[in-house]
Design a protein around this motif. Structure first.
Motif, PDB file in Angstrom:
ATOM      1  N   LYS A   1       4.111   0.833   6.144  1.00  0.00           N
ATOM      2  CA  LYS A   1       2.885   1.081   6.908  1.00  0.00           C
ATOM      3  C   LYS A   1       3.104   0.771   8.392  1.00  0.00           C
ATOM      4  CE  LYS A   1      -2.008   0.016   7.099  1.00  0.00           C
ATOM      5  NZ  LYS A   1      -3.107  -0.770   6.594  1.00  0.00           N
TER       6      LYS A   1
ATOM      7  N   ASN B   1       5.698   4.850  14.448  1.00  0.00           N
ATOM      8  CA  ASN B   1       6.265   6.181  14.672  1.00  0.00           C
ATOM      9  C   ASN B   1       5.202   7.195  15.085  1.00  0.00           C
ATOM     10  OD1 ASN B   1       8.932   5.498  14.246  1.00  0.00           O
ATOM     11  ND2 ASN B   1       8.800   5.859  12.053  1.00  0.00           N
TER      12      ASN B   1
ATOM     13  N   TYR C   1       6.054   0.859  10.013  1.00  0.00           N
ATOM     14  CA  TYR C   1       6.924   1.908  10.547  1.00  0.00           C
ATOM     15  C   TYR C   1       6.143   3.197  10.792  1.00  0.00           C
ATOM     16  CZ  TYR C   1      11.373  -0.493   9.986  1.00  0.00           C
ATOM     17  OH  TYR C   1      12.431  -1.355  10.108  1.00  0.00           O
ATOM     18  N   ARG C   2       5.298   3.578   9.850  1.00  0.00           N
ATOM     19  CA  ARG C   2       4.524   4.809   9.984  1.00  0.00           C
ATOM     20  C   ARG C   2       3.606   4.740  11.195  1.00  0.00           C
ATOM     21  NH1 ARG C   2       3.159   5.788   4.787  1.00  0.00           N
ATOM     22  NH2 ARG C   2       1.882   3.962   4.898  1.00  0.00           N
ATOM     23  N   THR C   3       2.909   3.615  11.356  1.00  0.00           N
ATOM     24  CA  THR C   3       1.999   3.450  12.482  1.00  0.00           C
ATOM     25  C   THR C   3       2.744   3.510  13.814  1.00  0.00           C
ATOM     26  OG1 THR C   3       0.545   2.081  11.131  1.00  0.00           O
ATOM     27  CG2 THR C   3       0.272   1.939  13.513  1.00  0.00           C
TER      28      THR C   3
END
Length: 61
Positions: A37, A43, A39-41
């Motif tokens: 979560k 990126n 990393y996704r945010t």
């Protein structure tokens, strides 16, 4: 030409940001389940930043 330079810069920048995010997760001992979560945010936010930079440069040229 601007697009090619932006893509090269973006790949390098995104790689460096992911390295720093990994270091943050390791130093703060963030659980494995929360890391995707984070990393996704990060990126998504960096991608928005890069796109806005590209648009700004494109509109000024």
């Amino acid at each position: 030409m601007i697009l090619i330079v932006t893509i090269i810069f973006s790949l390098f920048y995104l790689f460096q940001i992911n390295k720093m995010t990994f270091a943050l997760c390791q130093s703060r001992e963030i659980p494995e389940e929360k890391q995707p979560k984070i990393y996704r945010t990060v990126n998504i936010l960096v991608t928005i930043l890069i796109l806005s930079l590209y648009l700004e440069v494109l509109l000024k040229v």
